[in-house]
Design a protein around this motif. Structure first.
Motif, PDB file in Angstrom:
ATOM      1  N   LEU A 304       1.316  -1.072  -0.180  1.00  0.00           N
ATOM      2  CA  LEU A 304      -0.398   0.157   0.204  1.00  0.00           C
ATOM      3  C   LEU A 304       1.189   1.443  -0.314  1.00  0.00           C
ATOM      4  O   LEU A 304       0.509   2.234  -0.814  1.00  0.00           O
ATOM      5  CB  LEU A 304      -0.752   0.343   1.019  1.00  0.00           C
ATOM      6  N   LEU A 305       2.414   1.126   0.350  1.00  0.00           N
ATOM      7  CA  LEU A 305       2.920   2.377   0.696  1.00  0.00           C
ATOM      8  C   LEU A 305       3.468   2.716  -0.322  1.00  0.00           C
ATOM      9  O   LEU A 305       3.805   3.644  -1.047  1.00  0.00           O
ATOM     10  CB  LEU A 305       3.938   2.186   2.312  1.00  0.00           C
ATOM     11  N   SER A 306       3.823   1.339  -1.329  1.00  0.00           N
ATOM     12  CA  SER A 306       4.757   1.285  -2.834  1.00  0.00           C
ATOM     13  C   SER A 306       3.676   1.712  -3.667  1.00  0.00           C
ATOM     14  O   SER A 306       3.670   2.680  -4.481  1.00  0.00           O
ATOM     15  CB  SER A 306       5.637   0.041  -2.805  1.00  0.00           C
ATOM     16  N   GLY A 307       2.460   1.703  -3.435  1.00  0.00           N
ATOM     17  CA  GLY A 307       0.740   2.380  -4.739  1.00  0.00           C
ATOM     18  C   GLY A 307       1.273   3.707  -3.747  1.00  0.00           C
ATOM     19  O   GLY A 307       1.027   4.248  -4.876  1.00  0.00           O
ATOM     20  N   MET A 428      -8.838  -0.615   0.604  1.00  0.00           N
ATOM     21  CA  MET A 428      -7.819   0.175   0.945  1.00  0.00           C
ATOM     22  C   MET A 428      -6.765   0.098  -0.206  1.00  0.00           C
ATOM     23  O   MET A 428      -5.781   1.502  -0.126  1.00  0.00           O
ATOM     24  CB  MET A 428      -6.757  -1.030   1.846  1.00  0.00           C
ATOM     25  N   VAL A 429      -6.940   0.089  -1.319  1.00  0.00           N
ATOM     26  CA  VAL A 429      -5.781   0.786  -2.241  1.00  0.00           C
ATOM     27  C   VAL A 429      -6.406   1.916  -3.201  1.00  0.00           C
ATOM     28  O   VAL A 429      -6.002   2.311  -3.295  1.00  0.00           O
ATOM     29  CB  VAL A 429      -6.159  -0.999  -3.035  1.00  0.00           C
ATOM     30  N   ARG A 433      -4.563   4.973  -3.029  1.00  0.00           N
ATOM     31  CA  ARG A 433      -4.543   5.329  -4.728  1.00  0.00           C
ATOM     32  C   ARG A 433      -4.312   7.506  -5.035  1.00  0.00           C
ATOM     33  O   ARG A 433      -3.704   7.766  -4.545  1.00  0.00           O
ATOM     34  CB  ARG A 433      -5.282   5.686  -6.115  1.00  0.00           C
ATOM     35  N   GLY A 434      -5.751   7.658  -3.846  1.00  0.00           N
ATOM     36  CA  GLY A 434      -6.628   8.741  -3.519  1.00  0.00           C
ATOM     37  C   GLY A 434      -5.637  10.078  -3.071  1.00  0.00           C
ATOM     38  O   GLY A 434      -5.462  10.749  -3.160  1.00  0.00           O
ATOM     39  N   GLY A 468       9.818   8.376  -4.821  1.00  0.00           N
ATOM     40  CA  GLY A 468      10.117   6.758  -5.933  1.00  0.00           C
ATOM     41  C   GLY A 468      10.638   6.105  -5.473  1.00  0.00           C
ATOM     42  O   GLY A 468      10.618   5.008  -5.325  1.00  0.00           O
ATOM     43  N   LEU A 469      11.777   6.107  -4.743  1.00  0.00           N
ATOM     44  CA  LEU A 469      12.871   5.194  -4.125  1.00  0.00           C
ATOM     45  C   LEU A 469      11.477   4.337  -3.186  1.00  0.00           C
ATOM     46  O   LEU A 469      11.869   3.480  -2.943  1.00  0.00           O
ATOM     47  CB  LEU A 469      13.923   6.167  -3.418  1.00  0.00           C
ATOM     48  N   LEU A 470      10.863   5.035  -2.670  1.00  0.00           N
ATOM     49  CA  LEU A 470       9.946   4.419  -1.159  1.00  0.00           C
ATOM     50  C   LEU A 470       9.086   2.922  -1.827  1.00  0.00           C
ATOM     51  O   LEU A 470       8.295   2.294  -1.274  1.00  0.00           O
ATOM     52  CB  LEU A 470       8.891   5.313  -0.401  1.00  0.00           C
TER      53      LEU A 470
END
Length: 490
Positions: A304-307, A428-429, A433-434, A468-470
């Motif tokens: 979720l963090l990456s998304g 949650m996804v 995103r929002g 982006g690195l996260l």
């Protein structure tokens, strides 16, 4: 032939016929329901909503400069034209989905189109910036009603053996809207004015309402006992709105600095109350147990963090690039054409990666490949000159990277969620995103205000690179145990 639709109980005779149209899902005409193309017509109708939603997501940032001149407002105030819309979506997607499961997805979808269309007309006629922001909140309510039901309508309309084709049609509608947004937005602002960015939704919405009434199937299976946690929704909205308002204060909103401290306290307090409520609620908006890894089951927190970071770096440049090019004297129409490279690259990768990438490349490796391309593009954005010659190449590479990363990351996240929690996990996804989109808008605006001139542009690009690195942890979701879990859940 489409599956048969279960009849609904007739309304009492005393109820006006017009009221029935507003409270009950109407059946499709028999000739349409029994036609071999019935499911294609239904999916095509949903594609109108998918197209409008993605078009709106990328078109509005092209109006920022014109809105600032029209209403004599700074970037920190103008950005709320986007933020108000996004934060409303974040708060409503999950509860609206549950409400629609109980009361009819077709009915709620059509309500969504109606609200979205009327609010779009109001946005186009807004006399003040405050009125425009308020109408954008209403518009987001309509968008939530559409987005929360779109996938369910697609999957219940199409035969099981055509499911992939149907979802591909919806993805194509989203991709077209995403890719056309900057070009259409730039052309409308440069010729007819910013108001037509919103008014263009009206004819599409009217056509979609009529098509949906006749072409969409009624809900055949409804969930009973579905309860919406109103307190949880309010706490989520308060947490996210306080956070964004606090960032806007530092971005030049014009409020006193002490208000940022008040907003920070409100964010922490509301967030703490939200977490406590999610731990005790029978139907939580955010299932915290899904975030943590357990023996034999990976957590989805990293995914979720990456998304979230993926959507942050997707929408951040949509704010940054028009400002950069405007300072160089480039017109809004040219800026729109340049900016099209980003969503075009995203759309191409998202819709063709399955066919072009090697079959042996699993989702972990695809997520890592997409992240590597994304980080490379963001690194180039921080060092290369941001001109009309260089930017399209960098932006298309960024779009390609995110287009490879996002589907793979979503698959990893949803594959790590038990089937009985799929609805909550999908919500949650969508929240991630929002929030990522809103943070992308806010972070770029903040850096452009805090750091003046070209240094601010580089600072904004550097912040996008940091986020982006996260995205890198996405390829590690669950590891081998995660892969085994996905196979068992399939």
């Amino acid at each position: 032939m489409a599956p048969s639709e279960t009849p609904q109980l007739p309304l009492p005779r005393v109820m006006p016929r017009g009221w029935a149209l507003l409270t009950q899902e109407r059946p499709r005409p028999g000739r349409i329901r029994d036609h071999a193309w019935a499911w294609r017509l239904a999916v095509a109708t949903v594609c109108f909503g998918a197209f409008m939603g993605q078009l709106d997501a990328t078109i509005v940032t092209l109006t920022y400069q014109a809105l600032g001149r029209q209403f004599h407002a700074g970037p920190a105030a103008v950005e709320w034209v986007s933020l108000a819309y996004l934060l409303t979506l974040v708060a409503l997607l999950v509860p609206v989905g549950r409400f629609s499961d109980a009361h009819g997805r077709k009915l709620m979808y059509l309500y969504g189109f109606g609200v979205f269309t009327l609010a779009s007309a109001a946005c186009g006629l807004a006399p003040t910036l405050a009125a425009l922001v308020a109408f954008r909140v209403v518009q987001a309510v309509g968008a939530a009603l559409m987005q929360a039901n779109s996938v369910a309508l697609v999957t219940t309309s199409a035969p099981r053996e055509r499911m992939r084709t149907a979802l591909g049609m919806q993805a194509a509608g989203q991709a077209i809207g995403l890719a056309l947004g900057p070009t259409v937005g730039g052309a409308l602002v440069a010729t007819l004015g910013w108001r037509w960015v919103f008014l263009v939704n009206v004819p599409v919405g009217i056509v979609s309402l009529i098509a949906g009434h006749y072409l969409l199937p009624r809900t055949r299976q409804r969930r009973t006992g579905t309860r919406v946690d109103g307190v949880g929704v309010l706490l989520l909205a308060l947490t996210s709105t306080s956070l964004m308002l606090g960032l806007s204060v530092f971005s030049g909103l014009g409020w006193p600095l002490w208000s940022a401290a008040v907003l920070a306290v409100a964010t922490v307090l509301a967030g703490w109350l939200l977490i406590r409520r999610q731990r005790t609620s029978a139907q939580p908006l955010v299932d915290l147990s899904l975030l943590r890894s357990r023996p034999g089951r990976p957590g989805i927190g990293l995914g979720l963090l990456s998304g979230l970071c993926g959507y942050l770096v997707l929408f951040g440049p949509l704010v940054l690039v028009p400002v950069v090019l405007s300072r160089q004297g480039v017109g809004v129409m040219t800026s729109g054409v340049v900016l099209t490279a980003l969503p075009l690259g995203f759309a191409l990768a998202a819709t063709t990666a399955d066919r072009l990438l090697p079959r042996g490349l699993d989702d972990h490796r695809r997520a890592f490949l997409g992240t590597a391309l994304t980080v490379a593009a963001l690194a180039l954005l921080t060092v290369l000159p941001m001109t009309t010659t260089v930017l399209p190449l960098v932006l298309v590479l960024l779009g390609l990277g995110l287009g490879v990363f996002t589907p793979a990351n979503n698959t990893l996240v949803m594959g790590a969620i038990p089937a009985e929690s799929a609805g909550t996990g999908g919500g949650m996804v969508n929240m991630g995103r929002g929030l990522g989109t809103a943070l992308g808008v806010a972070a770029v605006t903040l850096m452009l205000h805090v750091v003046p001139g070209m240094s601010g542009e580089r600072a904004a690009a550097a912040v996008l690179l940091a986020f982006g690195l996260l995205m890198i942890p996405a390829g590690r979701i669950g590891g081998k145990s995660g892969a085994r879990w996905v196979r068992r859940s399939a």
